[in-house]
Design a protein around this motif. Structure first.
Motif, PDB file in Angstrom:
ATOM      1  N   LEU A   6      26.818   5.586 -22.818  1.00 34.25           N
ATOM      2  CA  LEU A   6      25.782   5.735 -21.926  1.00 34.25           C
ATOM      3  C   LEU A   6      25.763   7.298 -21.126  1.00 34.25           C
ATOM      4  N   VAL A   7      27.304   7.649 -20.672  1.00 34.81           N
ATOM      5  CA  VAL A   7      27.211   9.119 -20.546  1.00 34.81           C
ATOM      6  C   VAL A   7      27.027  10.130 -21.469  1.00 34.81           C
ATOM      7  N   GLU A   8      27.096   9.867 -22.805  1.00 33.59           N
ATOM      8  CA  GLU A   8      26.867  10.653 -23.706  1.00 33.59           C
ATOM      9  C   GLU A   8      25.452  10.919 -23.942  1.00 33.59           C
ATOM     10  N   GLN A   9      24.660   9.651 -23.776  1.00 30.91           N
ATOM     11  CA  GLN A   9      23.230   9.844 -23.921  1.00 30.91           C
ATOM     12  C   GLN A   9      22.386  10.257 -22.829  1.00 30.91           C
ATOM     13  N   MET A  10      23.168  10.478 -21.739  1.00 29.36           N
ATOM     14  CA  MET A  10      22.418  10.741 -20.345  1.00 29.36           C
ATOM     15  C   MET A  10      22.179  12.327 -20.186  1.00 29.36           C
ATOM     16  N   GLU A  11      21.405  12.815 -19.481  1.00 28.76           N
ATOM     17  CA  GLU A  11      20.921  14.068 -19.308  1.00 28.76           C
ATOM     18  C   GLU A  11      22.165  14.626 -18.472  1.00 28.76           C
ATOM     19  N   PRO A  12      22.857  15.727 -18.495  1.00 20.26           N
ATOM     20  CA  PRO A  12      23.878  16.098 -17.466  1.00 20.26           C
ATOM     21  C   PRO A  12      23.432  16.385 -16.286  1.00 20.26           C
ATOM     22  N   ALA A  13      24.198  16.425 -15.277  1.00 20.92           N
ATOM     23  CA  ALA A  13      24.077  16.987 -14.021  1.00 20.92           C
ATOM     24  C   ALA A  13      22.864  15.905 -13.305  1.00 20.92           C
ATOM     25  N   THR A  14      22.617  14.935 -13.688  1.00 21.52           N
ATOM     26  CA  THR A  14      21.660  14.063 -13.027  1.00 21.52           C
ATOM     27  C   THR A  14      22.649  13.009 -12.114  1.00 21.52           C
ATOM     28  N   ARG A  15      21.784  12.464 -11.221  1.00 16.17           N
ATOM     29  CA  ARG A  15      22.547  11.450 -10.354  1.00 16.17           C
ATOM     30  C   ARG A  15      23.172  10.107 -11.191  1.00 16.17           C
ATOM     31  N   GLN A  16      22.220   9.966 -12.278  1.00 17.75           N
ATOM     32  CA  GLN A  16      22.637   8.547 -13.032  1.00 17.75           C
ATOM     33  C   GLN A  16      23.930   9.013 -13.982  1.00 17.75           C
ATOM     34  N   HIS A  17      23.854  10.182 -14.469  1.00 20.13           N
ATOM     35  CA  HIS A  17      25.012  10.619 -15.262  1.00 20.13           C
ATOM     36  C   HIS A  17      26.171  10.635 -14.564  1.00 20.13           C
ATOM     37  N   LYS A  18      26.319  11.242 -13.226  1.00 21.82           N
ATOM     38  CA  LYS A  18      27.422  11.293 -12.416  1.00 21.82           C
ATOM     39  C   LYS A  18      28.048   9.641 -12.201  1.00 21.82           C
ATOM     40  N   LYS A  19      27.067   8.952 -11.799  1.00 18.72           N
ATOM     41  CA  LYS A  19      27.508   7.605 -11.463  1.00 18.72           C
ATOM     42  C   LYS A  19      28.113   6.992 -12.933  1.00 18.72           C
ATOM     43  N   ALA A  20      27.633   7.167 -14.130  1.00 20.26           N
ATOM     44  CA  ALA A  20      28.205   6.654 -15.362  1.00 20.26           C
ATOM     45  C   ALA A  20      29.574   7.350 -15.406  1.00 20.26           C
ATOM     46  N   GLU A  21      29.562   8.470 -15.228  1.00 23.26           N
ATOM     47  CA  GLU A  21      30.900   9.327 -15.339  1.00 23.26           C
ATOM     48  C   GLU A  21      31.928   8.566 -14.371  1.00 23.26           C
ATOM     49  N   ARG A  22      31.748   8.161 -13.136  1.00 21.73           N
ATOM     50  CA  ARG A  22      32.536   7.655 -12.231  1.00 21.73           C
ATOM     51  C   ARG A  22      33.061   6.275 -12.663  1.00 21.73           C
ATOM     52  N   ILE A  23      31.998   5.598 -13.438  1.00 20.40           N
ATOM     53  CA  ILE A  23      32.542   4.060 -14.151  1.00 20.40           C
ATOM     54  C   ILE A  23      33.457   4.457 -15.222  1.00 20.40           C
ATOM     55  N   VAL A  24      33.276   5.526 -16.045  1.00 22.93           N
ATOM     56  CA  VAL A  24      34.265   5.867 -17.027  1.00 22.93           C
ATOM     57  C   VAL A  24      35.562   6.313 -16.346  1.00 22.93           C
ATOM     58  N   ASN A  25      35.351   7.075 -15.719  1.00 24.66           N
ATOM     59  CA  ASN A  25      36.883   7.557 -14.934  1.00 24.66           C
ATOM     60  C   ASN A  25      37.400   6.467 -14.203  1.00 24.66           C
ATOM     61  N   GLU A  26      36.886   5.537 -13.426  1.00 26.49           N
ATOM     62  CA  GLU A  26      37.724   4.303 -12.741  1.00 26.49           C
ATOM     63  C   GLU A  26      38.214   3.264 -13.785  1.00 26.49           C
ATOM     64  N   SER A  27      37.465   3.347 -15.034  1.00 27.90           N
ATOM     65  CA  SER A  27      37.783   2.351 -15.967  1.00 27.90           C
ATOM     66  C   SER A  27      39.224   2.899 -16.727  1.00 27.90           C
ATOM     67  N   LEU A  28      39.270   4.328 -16.834  1.00 28.06           N
ATOM     68  CA  LEU A  28      40.201   4.702 -17.350  1.00 28.06           C
ATOM     69  C   LEU A  28      41.606   4.660 -16.140  1.00 28.06           C
TER      70      LEU A  28
END
Length: 189
Positions: A6-28
């Motif tokens: 999902l992060v790879e498919q989203m437009e960088p620097a958007t609010r949704q991209h940041k939320k998806a990145e947070r999910i990935v980081n917390e999962s890791l």
């Protein structure tokens, strides 16, 4: 995995991209915590063998970035010792990485020698010391002074040392903190 896609498919620097990145980081982060818990609970048999201490120390140091660790054998150190090479490597790497993190840019010392009949390893940093951590709780699971730490590294370290029949203590010294490991002859007692 889905969050990473999902992060790879989203437009960088958007609010949704940041939320998806947070999910990935917390999962890791949770994956790392789970792996640490599993390692803490593992009680597999030790793979004991006779090892050259100088070669072992240099192999451990080669796993670390830069050249901040100095090796100092005490006078007349033992040449070889019986231990589980993989587990003891894990112990020293954990202590050395902690020391490097505690004293950025400063040298870290690794020494070995004898303490009576035992092998003695010392890891010494030039950081702020152990601070407010109660030495009685230093090796308990989930006790940490680090923001991103899980508090399992020193608990796993102690467990490995004890499986070898040895002891470990952490204390302050004149310029920071030091951890002292003693292993009896012959590995596990």
């Amino acid at each position: 995995g889905h969050a990473q896609l999902l992060v790879e498919q989203m437009e960088p620097a958007t609010r949704q991209h940041k939320k998806a990145e947070r999910i990935v980081n917390e999962s890791l982060r949770l994956e790392a915590l789970t792996n640490d818990l599993l390692e803490f609970e593992r009680t597999g048999k030790l793979g004991l063998g006779q090892h050259d201490l100088h070669a072992f120390a240099y192999d451990v140091m080669a796993e670390l970035p830069g050249d901040r660790v100095t090796l100092t054998p005490e006078p007349n150190p033992p040449q070889e010792w019986v231990f589980d090479r993989s587990k003891m490597s894990q112990v020293l790497l954990n202590l050395l990485r902690n020391a490097m993190e505690a004293s950025p840019g400063e040298p870290v010392e690794l020494e070995f020698g004898r303490s009576g009949r035992n092998l003695r390893w010392v890891v010494r940093d030039r950081g702020p010391g152990l601070g407010d951590v109660d030495p009685a709780t230093l090796f308990e699971p989930f006790v940490t002074g680090r923001v991103r730490g899980t508090g399992l590294g020193l608990a796993i370290t102690k467990r490995i040392i004890e499986r070898h029949g040895g002891t470990i203590i952490g204390r302050n010294h004149a310029h920071g903190a030091e951890f002292v490991i003693e292993l009896p002859p012959g590995g596990q007692t």
